[in-house]
Design an enzyme around this catalytic site. Structure first.
Site, PDB file in Angstrom:
ATOM      1  N   ARG A  18      82.483 105.827  39.530  1.00 47.69           N
ATOM      2  CA  ARG A  18      83.022 107.005  40.216  1.00 47.69           C
ATOM      3  C   ARG A  18      82.024 108.147  40.083  1.00 47.69           C
ATOM      4  O   ARG A  18      82.012 108.857  39.092  1.00 47.69           O
ATOM      5  CB  ARG A  18      84.368 107.394  39.603  1.00 47.69           C
ATOM      6  CG  ARG A  18      85.045 108.589  40.249  1.00 47.69           C
ATOM      7  CD  ARG A  18      86.421 108.809  39.619  1.00 47.69           C
ATOM      8  NE  ARG A  18      87.125 109.935  40.190  1.00 47.69           N
ATOM      9  CZ  ARG A  18      86.956 111.194  39.788  1.00 47.69           C
ATOM     10  NH1 ARG A  18      86.108 111.486  38.821  1.00 47.69           N
ATOM     11  NH2 ARG A  18      87.644 112.168  40.358  1.00 47.69           N
TER      12      ARG A  18
ATOM     13  N   SER B 227      95.418 105.279  44.909  1.00 45.08           N
ATOM     14  CA  SER B 227      96.144 106.289  44.136  1.00 45.08           C
ATOM     15  C   SER B 227      97.334 106.753  44.951  1.00 45.08           C
ATOM     16  O   SER B 227      97.206 107.010  46.145  1.00 45.08           O
ATOM     17  CB  SER B 227      95.261 107.515  43.871  1.00 45.08           C
ATOM     18  OG  SER B 227      94.182 107.168  43.062  1.00 45.08           O
TER      19      SER B 227
ATOM     20  N   LYS C  83      89.349 115.673  36.396  1.00 42.05           N
ATOM     21  CA  LYS C  83      89.464 115.731  37.864  1.00 42.05           C
ATOM     22  C   LYS C  83      89.946 117.132  38.232  1.00 42.05           C
ATOM     23  O   LYS C  83      91.079 117.493  37.943  1.00 42.05           O
ATOM     24  CB  LYS C  83      90.461 114.660  38.346  1.00 42.05           C
ATOM     25  CG  LYS C  83      90.599 114.582  39.867  1.00 42.05           C
ATOM     26  CD  LYS C  83      91.524 113.410  40.232  1.00 42.05           C
ATOM     27  CE  LYS C  83      92.078 113.491  41.635  1.00 42.05           C
ATOM     28  NZ  LYS C  83      91.151 113.132  42.681  1.00 42.05           N
TER      29      LYS C  83
HETATM   30  N1  3NM Z   1      92.435 110.559  38.955  1.00 43.44           N
HETATM   31  P1  3NM Z   1      90.546 111.545  32.132  1.00 43.44           P
HETATM   32  S1  3NM Z   1      93.360 111.999  37.085  1.00 43.44           S
HETATM   33  C1  3NM Z   1      90.067 110.189  38.321  1.00 43.44           C
HETATM   34  O1  3NM Z   1      95.750 111.862  38.914  1.00 43.44           O
HETATM   35  C2  3NM Z   1      91.395 110.743  38.077  1.00 43.44           C
HETATM   36  O2  3NM Z   1      94.878 110.444  40.307  1.00 43.44           O
HETATM   37  C3  3NM Z   1      93.551 111.164  38.552  1.00 43.44           C
HETATM   38  O3  3NM Z   1      90.126 111.380  33.649  1.00 43.44           O
HETATM   39  C4  3NM Z   1      94.812 111.158  39.307  1.00 43.44           C
HETATM   40  O4  3NM Z   1      90.873 110.181  31.624  1.00 43.44           O
HETATM   41  C5  3NM Z   1      91.756 111.509  36.968  1.00 43.44           C
HETATM   42  O5  3NM Z   1      89.322 112.112  31.470  1.00 43.44           O
HETATM   43  C6  3NM Z   1      90.860 111.893  35.832  1.00 43.44           C
HETATM   44  O6  3NM Z   1      91.718 112.486  32.081  1.00 43.44           O
HETATM   45  C7  3NM Z   1      91.024 110.985  34.652  1.00 43.44           C
END
Ligand code: 3NM
Length: 219
Positions: A46, A117, A146
């Site tokens: 990503r 998603s 994010k």
């Molecule tokens: N998608 P971390 S939250 C790539 O809510 C991504 O769909 C999300 O990173 C969603 O594990 C997210 O550091 C970030 O919180 C995840």
């Protein structure tokens, strides 16, 4: 529809590591190899954000990461960039609601893995109709990884999917750590998708092992 059965997809989702070059202060190839040694079950490339690699540099990093995944026999998925996934013959892609339409993507990628998603039951049903192999639900907890993440939703949507008996593998994402992964699995997710808990760890190998233990000990 895919090279993998639904049962196999559920296995793959258990410890789902996601990363790009700007998610760690350590070299991305190093972090990925440590995570692979620690037991991640699937990897998603990503490469996002204002300082993300582009063009040839992005392609080369993706290619190196794919090679590492192949070496450890872990499927390699690409976030959003379908052309890259096809150019590399990746194992699959993951798309969000704001990316390319899931029906078109399914046609485009054939029998590669398709992850989508989703943030509501309606979005989940549409993704299932489009031929998604699994659904990413988040953000479960607050995340700073994010920037445009939606409102934190806890495990409520995961629970709803289970109540409605929707038959689709699910992975929770967003702010998941070793300390809070258990409720995500308990709510009914097949696995946890993680960026910073592994990518920012001083020792990504040990961190992955610990995380995997939390997820697999709950079964
Ligand atoms: N998608 P971390 S939250 C790539 O809510 C991504 O769909 C999300 O990173 C969603 O594990 C997210 O550091 C970030 O919180 C995840």
């Amino acid at each position: 529809m895919t090279i993998y059965t639904s049962e196999k997809i559920k296995e793959l989702l258990k410890v789902y590591f996601i990363m790009g070059s700007n998610n760690s202060s350590l070299a991305p190839d190093y972090v990925l190899e440590e995570a692979l040694k620690g037991g991640i079950t699937v990897f998603q490339f990503r490469e996002k954000g204002s300082d993300a690699l582009e063009g040839e540099a992005k392609f080369q990093l993706a290619k190196r990461m794919q090679k590492l995944c192949n070496h450890y026999n872990v499927p390699f998925l690409v976030n959003d960039d379908i052309e890259l996934a096809i150019a590399l013959d990746a194992d699959g892609v993951h798309i969000g609601q704001e990316d390319e339409n899931a029906i078109k993507v399914r046609e485009w990628i054939g029998n590669k893995v398709l992850g989508v998603s989703a943030h509501s039951i309606e979005e989940i049903k549409l993704a299932m109709e489009a031929g998604a192999d699994y659904i990413g639900i988040g953000p479960i907890y607050a995340t700073s990884t994010k920037k445009d993440a939606k409102e934190v939703q806890g495990t409520s949507l995961i629970e709803k999917v289970k109540q409605l008996n929707l038959r689709i593998p699910i992975v929770g994402i967003g702010g998941i750590t070793i300390d809070n992964a258990y409720p995500v699995i308990k709510a009914g997710a097949d696995g946890v998708a993680i960026i910073s808990e592994i990518s920012m760890a001083d020792n990504p190998y040990e961190q992955t092992k610990r995380l995997k233990k939390v997820v697999t000990d709950q079964e």
